[in-house]
Design an enzyme around this catalytic site. Structure first.
Site, short mmCIF file in Angstrom:
data_model
loop_
_atom_site.label_atom_id
_atom_site.label_comp_id
_atom_site.label_asym_id
_atom_site.label_seq_id
_atom_site.Cartn_x
_atom_site.Cartn_y
_atom_site.Cartn_z
N ASP A 99 0.84 -1.20 0.00
CA ASP A 99 0.00 0.00 0.00
C ASP A 99 0.88 1.25 0.00
O ASP A 99 1.73 1.42 0.88
CB ASP A 99 -0.90 0.01 1.24
CG ASP A 99 -1.84 1.21 1.19
OD1 ASP A 99 -2.89 1.08 0.54
OD2 ASP A 99 -1.51 2.26 1.77
N TYR A 156 3.12 10.12 0.71
CA TYR A 156 4.09 9.54 1.65
C TYR A 156 5.54 9.90 1.26
O TYR A 156 6.47 9.64 2.02
CB TYR A 156 3.94 8.01 1.74
CG TYR A 156 2.57 7.52 2.15
CD1 TYR A 156 1.66 8.36 2.77
CD2 TYR A 156 2.18 6.20 1.91
CE1 TYR A 156 0.39 7.91 3.13
CE2 TYR A 156 0.92 5.73 2.27
CZ TYR A 156 0.03 6.60 2.88
OH TYR A 156 -1.21 6.13 3.22
N LYS A 169 -2.41 6.22 -4.14
CA LYS A 169 -3.52 7.15 -3.86
C LYS A 169 -3.25 8.52 -4.47
O LYS A 169 -2.12 9.02 -4.44
CB LYS A 169 -3.72 7.30 -2.35
CG LYS A 169 -3.81 5.97 -1.63
CD LYS A 169 -4.07 6.08 -0.15
CE LYS A 169 -3.82 4.74 0.53
NZ LYS A 169 -2.42 4.52 0.92
N HIS A 191 -7.50 9.86 -2.11
CA HIS A 191 -6.95 9.72 -0.76
C HIS A 191 -7.87 10.31 0.33
O HIS A 191 -8.05 9.71 1.39
CB HIS A 191 -5.57 10.39 -0.70
CG HIS A 191 -4.67 9.84 0.36
ND1 HIS A 191 -3.31 9.77 0.22
CD2 HIS A 191 -4.93 9.33 1.58
CE1 HIS A 191 -2.78 9.24 1.32
NE2 HIS A 191 -3.76 8.97 2.15
#
Ligand code: A2P
Length: 315
Positions: free
Chosen positions: A43, A48, A77, A110
């Site tokens: 994931d 990030y 996402k 997201h």
């Protein structure tokens, strides 16, 4: 391993490796180890800020495990600054390039929150947001469908969506989200959302299943309850001779969701995958049910604006 099945015939392994908060210096090895240990679900997300290293880890992991890319499920996402229809494809292509992939198994919106296109990361003030009626979710969703039709994504879904936001979306499209990824753990059962999603064949994925103890101090409340040190969790772990983390992860699997624990530690990466073998009883599940206190570790209310109406959880 158990799998969640999708309409197009694809299968998502119920335990995946989370990469939120995995630092670029560690995440490549984490990925390589995870794939070697048997993880087949990763994931990721653009925000990030580690997808390049995740991509290197995926490449190294596939090579050392000797498996083709098709055996891996990869989710990414769309960040909040790319909701406009013209921004979706470029954002997706950037994730694909960073991950060194030519398709994703799943791409999620997201958050049901929109930032102006030029905002990198997080907004500084209200002016950096756009309202949901300026860039409606259906506009973003239709661009996701277009990317799916181009073969760049196999499945599309959402993250952090309330029942109301899901209802708004499915009222406007025939292409329903296949997944809603939300925070779920014994302190936050979200039973109503789970039932709603199950009745519409929308899978849930549980994030922050261990309580995300490695969040930055700014993201933490002073009086946060600990999941890993909860007495009932410890008692059940003791009974099954497993770790508290394994109890928490198998709890998610027993509820029919997938779960994405984050770790960059080889031992814990292995331990988390093995949680599939823990046999929680009905009695254990009933005891864990008593822990629900609607507690969010990741409270999206930090995205709420009043002038540009964003009510994340519609509460
Ligand atoms: P680490 O990466 O050093 O293993 P979440 O998945 O809820 O976001 O939680 C991630 C946090 O939980 C990280 O601090 C991670 O640390 C830690 N963690 C991951 N797996 C375990 C485990 N099996 N036991 C204890 N802590 C764990």
């Amino acid at each position: 391993m158990k799998y969640l099945k999708f309409k197009d015939g694809s299968k998502m392994p119920v335990i995946g490796l989370g990469t939120w908060k995995s630092s670029p210096g560690k995440v490549k090895d984490a990925l390589q180890n995870a794939i070697q240990f048997g993880y087949r679900h990763i994931d990721c997300a653009a925000v990030y800020q580690n997808e390049k290293e995740v991509g290197e880890g995926i490449k190294a992991g596939l090579a050392s495990a000797g498996i083709p890319r098709e055996e891996l499920w990869v989710t990414s996402k769309l960040w909040n600054n790319a909701h406009k229809k013209e921004d979706v494809l470029p954002a997706l292509k950037k994730s694909l390039a960073d991950l060194q992939l030519n398709y994703l198994d799943l791409y999620l919106i997201h958050w049901p929150v929109v930032f102006k296109s030029n905002i990198e990361g997080f907004p500084k003030n209200e002016e950096d947001f756009l309202a949901l009626d300026e860039v409606p979710i259906i506009e973003t969703w239709n661009a996701m469908i277009e990317a799916k039709n181009q073969g760049l994504i196999k499945n599309i879904g959402v993250s952090n969506f309330s029942i109301k936001k899901l209802e708004d979306l499915i009222d406007q499209t025939e292409d329903f989200p296949t997944v809603n990824q939300v925070e779920l753990h014994p302190y936050l059962h979200q039973d109503e959302l789970l039932q709603f999603c199950q009745s519409h064949k929308i899978h849930l994925t549980a994030y922050s299943p261990l309580g995300s103890g490695d969040r930055t101090p700014q993201m933490k409340a002073d009086d946060e309850p600990s999941l890993l040190e909860n007495e009932i969790v410890l008692k059940i772990a003791n009974k099954h001779k497993c770790s508290p983390a394994q109890v928490l992860l198998k709890w998610s699997v027993e509820r029919g969701t997938s779960v994405i624990p984050k770790s960059t530690n080889a031992q814990r990466i292995k331990e988390n995958l093995k949680s599939i073998d823990v046999n929680l009883t009905g009695e254990d599940m009933n005891e864990l049910k008593t822990l629900d206190k609607h507690y969010r570790y990741v409270n999206g209310k930090f995205f709420e604006t009043t002038s540009k109406y964003h009510n994340i959880y519609d509460d």
